[in-house]
Design a protein around this motif. Sequence first.
Motif, PDB file in Angstrom:
ATOM      1  N   ASP A   3     -27.540 -49.996 -75.497  1.00 33.38           N
ATOM      2  CA  ASP A   3     -28.085 -48.702 -75.921  1.00 33.38           C
ATOM      3  C   ASP A   3     -27.461 -47.623 -75.041  1.00 33.38           C
ATOM      4  O   ASP A   3     -27.855 -47.453 -73.880  1.00 33.38           O
ATOM      5  CB  ASP A   3     -29.605 -48.698 -75.792  1.00 33.38           C
ATOM      6  N   ASP A   5     -27.727 -44.508 -75.328  1.00 37.69           N
ATOM      7  CA  ASP A   5     -28.552 -43.308 -75.228  1.00 37.69           C
ATOM      8  C   ASP A   5     -29.890 -43.524 -74.515  1.00 37.69           C
ATOM      9  O   ASP A   5     -30.738 -42.629 -74.509  1.00 37.69           O
ATOM     10  CB  ASP A   5     -28.809 -42.747 -76.627  1.00 37.69           C
ATOM     11  N   PRO A  60     -36.327 -47.389 -78.887  1.00 34.07           N
ATOM     12  CA  PRO A  60     -36.149 -46.059 -78.315  1.00 34.07           C
ATOM     13  C   PRO A  60     -37.490 -45.355 -78.159  1.00 34.07           C
ATOM     14  O   PRO A  60     -38.420 -45.606 -78.934  1.00 34.07           O
ATOM     15  CB  PRO A  60     -35.263 -45.346 -79.346  1.00 34.07           C
ATOM     16  N   ASP A  64     -37.511 -39.454 -79.501  1.00 33.04           N
ATOM     17  CA  ASP A  64     -36.113 -39.280 -79.098  1.00 33.04           C
ATOM     18  C   ASP A  64     -35.233 -39.136 -80.326  1.00 33.04           C
ATOM     19  O   ASP A  64     -35.563 -39.623 -81.409  1.00 33.04           O
ATOM     20  CB  ASP A  64     -35.614 -40.501 -78.307  1.00 33.04           C
ATOM     21  N   HIS A  67     -30.969 -43.398 -81.199  1.00 36.55           N
ATOM     22  CA  HIS A  67     -30.163 -44.029 -80.158  1.00 36.55           C
ATOM     23  C   HIS A  67     -29.027 -44.806 -80.794  1.00 36.55           C
ATOM     24  O   HIS A  67     -29.186 -45.407 -81.854  1.00 36.55           O
ATOM     25  CB  HIS A  67     -31.020 -44.985 -79.321  1.00 36.55           C
TER      26      HIS A  67
END
Length: 112
Positions: A3, A5, A60, A64, A67
Amino acid sequence: MYDADAPTGSGFWHWVIVDIPSQVLELKAGQGDAKTDQAPAGSLQSQNDTGSPGYQGPCPPTGDAPHRYLITVYALDTEKLGTNATSTAALTGFMLSKHTLAKASLAIYCKR
């Protein structure tokens, strides 16, 4: 599976599996479950960023932006990478950089 992000400053590794025999052409559902050890024979699942071996699904933080989850497969010049079950993703990446012939990545996006 990585991931890029994750809000950690360094991303988050969800799955690190190496030494998959070259004759394995697919990974089936459940093969990342370290509890049932269904990974392909001869392969090795090392620690993800939860500190456990095996697959940790995407999660995530709520709210957010989506991701990016990167899934990368490598063609290597060796059958065994030389890592073990407690190897970090950073060490695995270092070893991969020494043995990579080719690689391909798939990006998937997830949000909740």
